[in-house]
Design a protein around this motif. Structure first.
Motif, mmCIF file in Angstrom:
data_model
loop_
_atom_site.group_PDB
_atom_site.id
_atom_site.type_symbol
_atom_site.label_atom_id
_atom_site.label_comp_id
_atom_site.label_asym_id
_atom_site.label_seq_id
_atom_site.Cartn_x
_atom_site.Cartn_y
_atom_site.Cartn_z
ATOM 1 N N GLN A 1 38.869 34.491 44.347
ATOM 2 C CA GLN A 1 39.721 34.241 45.497
ATOM 3 C C GLN A 1 41.140 34.737 45.224
ATOM 4 O OE1 GLN A 1 38.750 32.306 48.411
ATOM 5 N NE2 GLN A 1 36.752 32.846 47.637
ATOM 6 N N LEU B 1 26.088 35.926 43.155
ATOM 7 C CA LEU B 1 26.565 35.430 44.441
ATOM 8 C C LEU B 1 27.700 34.445 44.244
ATOM 9 C CD1 LEU B 1 23.160 34.889 46.268
ATOM 10 C CD2 LEU B 1 24.878 36.607 46.786
ATOM 11 N N GLY B 2 27.610 33.680 43.164
ATOM 12 C CA GLY B 2 28.650 32.696 42.914
ATOM 13 C C GLY B 2 29.928 33.314 42.393
ATOM 14 N N THR B 3 29.820 34.505 41.829
ATOM 15 C CA THR B 3 30.988 35.124 41.211
ATOM 16 C C THR B 3 32.190 35.278 42.143
ATOM 17 O OG1 THR B 3 29.545 36.310 39.714
ATOM 18 C CG2 THR B 3 31.786 37.141 39.933
ATOM 19 N N PRO B 4 31.983 35.730 43.391
ATOM 20 C CA PRO B 4 33.153 35.934 44.239
ATOM 21 C C PRO B 4 33.962 34.665 44.473
ATOM 22 C CG PRO B 4 31.244 37.017 45.167
ATOM 23 C CD PRO B 4 30.753 36.174 44.039
ATOM 24 N N VAL B 5 33.334 33.495 44.318
ATOM 25 C CA VAL B 5 34.073 32.247 44.489
ATOM 26 C C VAL B 5 35.273 32.236 43.552
ATOM 27 C CG1 VAL B 5 33.987 29.756 44.157
ATOM 28 C CG2 VAL B 5 32.077 30.945 45.230
ATOM 29 N N LEU B 6 35.062 32.826 42.384
ATOM 30 C CA LEU B 6 36.122 32.803 41.385
ATOM 31 C C LEU B 6 37.114 33.940 41.592
ATOM 32 C CD1 LEU B 6 33.845 32.042 38.346
ATOM 33 C CD2 LEU B 6 35.194 30.450 39.686
#
Lengths: 334, 633
Positions: B25, B18-23
């Motif tokens: 952008q 879930l946190g991966t898409p933050v990176l």
């Protein structure tokens, strides 16, 4: 196994029905809003200069056609569902002509990545500590944790957010208080960026963790306090079963079932529930996006966020429903 | 137990995923700085907040993205700027034009001489052909910001040569030049060499923007919270160079967040200019940060905006047809209480329909003071002089015990900061006026001539000083026996435009500020533009007031040159008409608590050196950059 498949099918139909009615209700409520996005756009533009009345009338006609809002409600409703099926909710009006789904997908990782992780982390720690506190009722450290938890639990998370803002932004300014990452780093898989994301996440996450920890801790402690008086726990103790095994396998596991349900609800509600935290820290997630959309009467964007939220809540409950028979031996599928 | 381990492992993996898409952008348009030199950087609050479509720089298309991100302040340009204050070298700046517009005798043609040697940020020279393209492209493309203006008014536009543009208008218009005159926005010139190859201009993001201003976009937050601009190496090939070199190498516009966070960011050295604060926030920051200051050195600190919050009556409502009634409602108001309730006393009051800002105090307010003092109102029973020239001195006395030496003591200074005067509360006179209008008393309540209670609603926005102002106005009226229902409307602007209100607290007067000409708002007050009840009212005159004398003044303004001294006389005639008829009750300037920190930069405008409006979202604020000096920190 066949019973379980039937159970899954029934729940899946319920899931789709809930999503349909929930999203349809969101559509109707949104379109009952008195805010007219065309007038909002005109106010933004003409408020900045001396447009003649004729020019404003022209602009109004052009925007109405451009935004496609002159359609009757029933036609909009059918088109809306047609677009949902292909995951296209039309252009956002505050970021015209960018698709609303693009904005949602841009904000979603921040909300999910930080806030959902914070909630899951809080749930795990809160329940473990609460479970231990419920079982080892005379432990001084756990009693101390209980006192802190009771103090924090009634405080709204946005008050905690403001306190953190003042303490770590003003009194002892050691943490960033705004945005998702610093201005001078390049987004990507590099340590400066990752470190910046993490440091910017600390305060908004902490505002949720501090309050959430207390809530889960107290709930779990109460559940465990009841469970330890159950016959099967007493029997296990009399039978000389290792205390750690009793706590982990008999007590916390049984007490975790209702907490898991509550977690699913919390995860779903996080999409709207953390709006103020995101506003306070200008965190680039769905909450602040929702606020901007509502203020501007941006139907498409509000609906895109609402659709994600409704689907997430319904989906989370669906998954928990499916997990219950697996996790809890007392539940059987007829 | 194994199930639990599996669950925990799954949760961990899920969290990581879930946190991966933050990176993942989108990357900014340009490589970011690794180390922004703070002492060469000016950081300003963008009042638009977080920009939801951060990569959109097509300023010619509505609702496309942010404007006050530095885009229109630093990157755009057009013919002229007019400052709401006094300007560096006079109120009007010739930017891309070399002088004022040249009209023919009947104002059907306008010629503009352009400044040679000005270059777009990508090195292409700016010429008259860019102007022709700008006008024709928008006139031909419905949905662009200035499409209506150009298609309705321009017959032809041609480049006489590279540096001369000639407009032929569809009808006489002595103010067509104001379309290209920045008060805080105007028709920006498009780079022809960029846009002529764009197939669908309405969906073109213009990223990165090629502009005529002295800065280019360096990088921006893909989440829309900050924009970094860097000074062009060839800044001297822009029109702004005539007024000096902009001092900061970098300018950052960023989302300042709520009031508390803006205060903290400035105190921590992360903001040099705050666009606006609450009154309480302003009083707090000057205590917390010794480098922070407002427009006035002391109380009330705020810069009076060229807008005029007023009580607006809907003149299509029969309750407000009688001048006696409007005047009675004005005399029920307590100016001191209104000032304290809205701005905690930091209001700049205005009895006339001109905001007390820029050059207006010397153009209008001070010259009108004697006339106002001697103005007589016949109540039907007596003749009164309702104006109180010392009311604002009383407000200063009220706040002095709390703010001490920060409050000026010289009457001239008090009047400059708090306003010249206002109407005295006179319930007896209000009673006489209503009685004269056929109203009667029933207990403490007023009854209209038709036998119904005198009751109406007052629409106010949900928050801010205007909300507080409206609440106090309603309280004054209620105490005087008028049944007022306060309506807090989130969609008040929509309701206003449609005329769906009885009375309303907002402004319908908004002037140039630094120039006595009133055409900026007044033309749209002509009766030809008043919509039928229920239909949307275009562009101000939200009170929908019509008066033959008003039409006469507007029609004369239309055939009078912008800098003709006759404009001031016409403005004074307008002011006197507004006092006599009281179609709206002017209350005060919209005071903006713009804060400037002198930690890294000095030379900001102030009441003592009013060379520019200090509000940093105005495009005019670009000229401040030429006056700044590094503070040495």
């Amino acid at each position: 196994m066949q019973n379980y498949l039937l159970f899954v099918t029934k729940r899946a139909v319920q899931l789709l029905a809930v999503i349909f009615f929930g999203v349809s209700a969101a559509f109707l409520i949104t379109h009952l809003s008195p805010i007219n996005p065309v007038e909002q756009a005109i106010n933004r533009i003409t408020g900045r200069s001396n447009f003649s009345p004729e020019a404003v009338a022209d602009m109004r006609a052009a925007l109405t056609a451009l935004y496609g809002i002159e359609e009757p409600l029933w036609s909009k409703f059918i088109n809306f569902w047609r677009r949902i099926v292909v995951l296209d909710l039309g252009p956002s009006l505050i970021a015209f002509p960018t698709p609303a789904t693009t904005l949602v997908m841009r904000a979603l990782p921040w909300t999910v990545g930080l806030l959902a992780t914070a909630v899951v982390f809080t749930w795990l720690i809160g329940n473990i500590l609460g479970g231990l506190a419920g079982y080892y009722q005379n432990n001084r450290v756990l009693k101390g944790v209980g006192i802190v938890a009771m103090g924090l639990q009634p405080i709204p998370y946005y008050i905690v957010a403001f306190i953190l803002l003042i303490v770590f932004g003003f009194v002892w300014p050691v943490l960033p208080i705004s945005g998702g990452f610093a201005m001078n780093v390049r987004p990507g898989w590099n340590w400066p960026f990752i470190g910046s994301v993490l440091s910017h996440a600390i305060l908004p996450a902490l505002s949720l963790v501090l309050v959430g920890l207390g809530t889960w801790f107290l709930g779990m402690r109460a559940l465990v306090s009841n469970i330890i008086s159950e016959d099967y726990v007493t029997y296990a103790e009399l039978a000389g079963v290792n205390k750690r095994t009793i706590v982990a396998s008999y007590v916390i596991r049984n007490a975790a079932v209702p907490q898991l349900t509550a977690l699913a609800m919390t995860l779903g509600a996080i999409f709207s529930g953390t709006v103020i935290t995101e506003e306070v820290f200008s965190y680039p997630g769905l909450g602040s996006l929702l606020i901007a959309a509502v203020n501007a009467g941006d139907y498409a964007l509000v609906l895109a966020v609402a659709t994600v939220a409704i689907t997430a809540v319904a989906g989370a409950i669906f998954i928990v429903d499916l997990l219950h028979p697996i996790l809890d031996p007392r539940i059987t599928v007829e | 137990m194994r199930n639990w381990k599996a669950f925990l492992a799954s949760a961990g993996v899920a969290a990581a995923l879930l946190g991966t898409p933050v990176l993942a952008q989108d990357e900014p348009a340009a490589p970011p700085l690794q180390d922004i030199p703070r002492d060469q950087t000016l950081i300003l609050q963008n009042p638009e907040g977080t920009i939801r479509n951060p990569g959109w720089f097509n300023i010619w298309v509505p609702a496309g993205g942010g404007w006050t991100t530095g885009l229109h302040q630093l990157s755009m340009d057009t013919f002229w700027y007019i400052d709401p204050n006094e300007g560096i070298d006079g109120v009007t700046y010739n930017s891309l034009a070399t002088g004022p517009a040249i009209y023919n005798d009947d104002y059907t043609e306008m010629t503009v001489e352009l400044r040679p040697g000005v270059y777009w940020s990508d090195g292409v020279e700016f010429t008259a052909h860019d102007v022709v393209f700008t006008v024709e492209k928008q006139a031909d493309t419905p949905g662009m910001n200035w499409s209506g203006v150009f298609s309705q008014q321009v017959e032809t536009v041609e480049a006489v040569d590279d540096y001369t543009v000639h407009f032929t208008l569809q009808a006489p218009n002595s103010r067509f030049d104001s379309v290209f005159k920045v008060r805080w926005n105007a028709a920006w010139i498009m780079p022809k060499h960029i846009f002529e190859d764009v197939e669908d201009v309405l969906s073109f993001d213009n990223n990165p923007p090629v502009g005529l201003g002295p800065y280019t976009l360096h990088s921006y937050d893909p989440n829309g919270s900050w924009y970094i601009w860097e000074k062009r190496e060839d800044w001297d090939r822009t029109a702004m160079a005539e007024f000096g070199e902009p001092a900061p190498q970098y300018v950052i516009y960023r989302d300042g967040g709520p009031t508390d966070r803006r205060l903290i960011e400035m105190r921590n050295g992360n903001l040099d200019m705050i666009h606006d604060l609450t009154p309480e926030g302003m009083f707090s920051i000057v205590q917390q940060d010794e480098t922070a200051r407002g427009w006035f050195e002391g109380f009330p600190y705020a810069h009076p905006d060229p807008t005029l919050p007023s009580v607006i009556f809907n003149h299509q409502n029969e309750k407000f047809q009688d001048r006696n009634v409007r005047w009675a409602l004005a005399l029920m108001l307590d100016g001191r209480a209104i000032s304290m309730a809205s701005y905690r006393g930091a209001a700049t009051m205005s009895a006339i329909a001109i905001p007390p800002t820029g050059t207006h105090p010397t153009d209008y307010h001070i010259p009108m003071n004697e006339w106002l003092t001697e103005f007589e109102l016949d109540t039907g029973t007596s003749v009164i002089r309702p104006y109180d020239p010392d009311l604002t001195l009383g407000i200063a006395d009220m706040v002095r015990p709390q703010y001490g030496d920060a409050v000026p003591s010289d009457p001239a200074e008090i009047r400059a900061a708090f306003g010249q005067g206002w109407w005295r509360q006179d319930i007896d006179a209000a009673t006489e006026l209503l009685t004269n209008a056929g109203f009667t008393r029933q207990g403490n309540n007023w009854i209209m001539p038709n036998g119904e209670p005198f009751a109406f609603s007052l629409m106010i926005p949900g928050d801010g000083v205007i909300n507080r102002l409206g609440t106090m106005v309603a309280q004054n009226w209620t105490q005087a026996g008028v049944a007022v229902d306060v309506v807090v409307a989130s969609d008040h602007a929509d309701q206003r435009n449609a005329g769906n209100y009885d009375s309303y607290i907002w402004w319908s007067v908004e002037t140039w500020g630094g120039h006595p000409d009133l055409s900026y708002f007044l033309d749209s007050w002509h009766s030809q533009y008043v919509a039928d009840p229920g239909e949307i009212q275009p562009a101000r005159n939200w009170q929908r007031w019509q008066h033959p004398e008003l039409d006469r003044i507007i029609e004369e303004v239309r055939v009078t040159g912008f800098d003709d001294p006759r404009n001031l006389e016409l403005g004074l005639e307008f002011v006197r008409l507004m006092v006599e008829e009281m179609p709206i009750i002017p209350v005060m300037s919209y005071n903006v608590f713009a804060v400037m920190s002198e930690r890294y930069w000095t030379g900001y405008p102030s009441a003592d050196n009013p060379y520019a409006n200090p509000v940093n979202n105005w495009s005019n604020s670009r000229y401040i950059l030429t006056q700044l000096e590094r503070a040495g920190n």
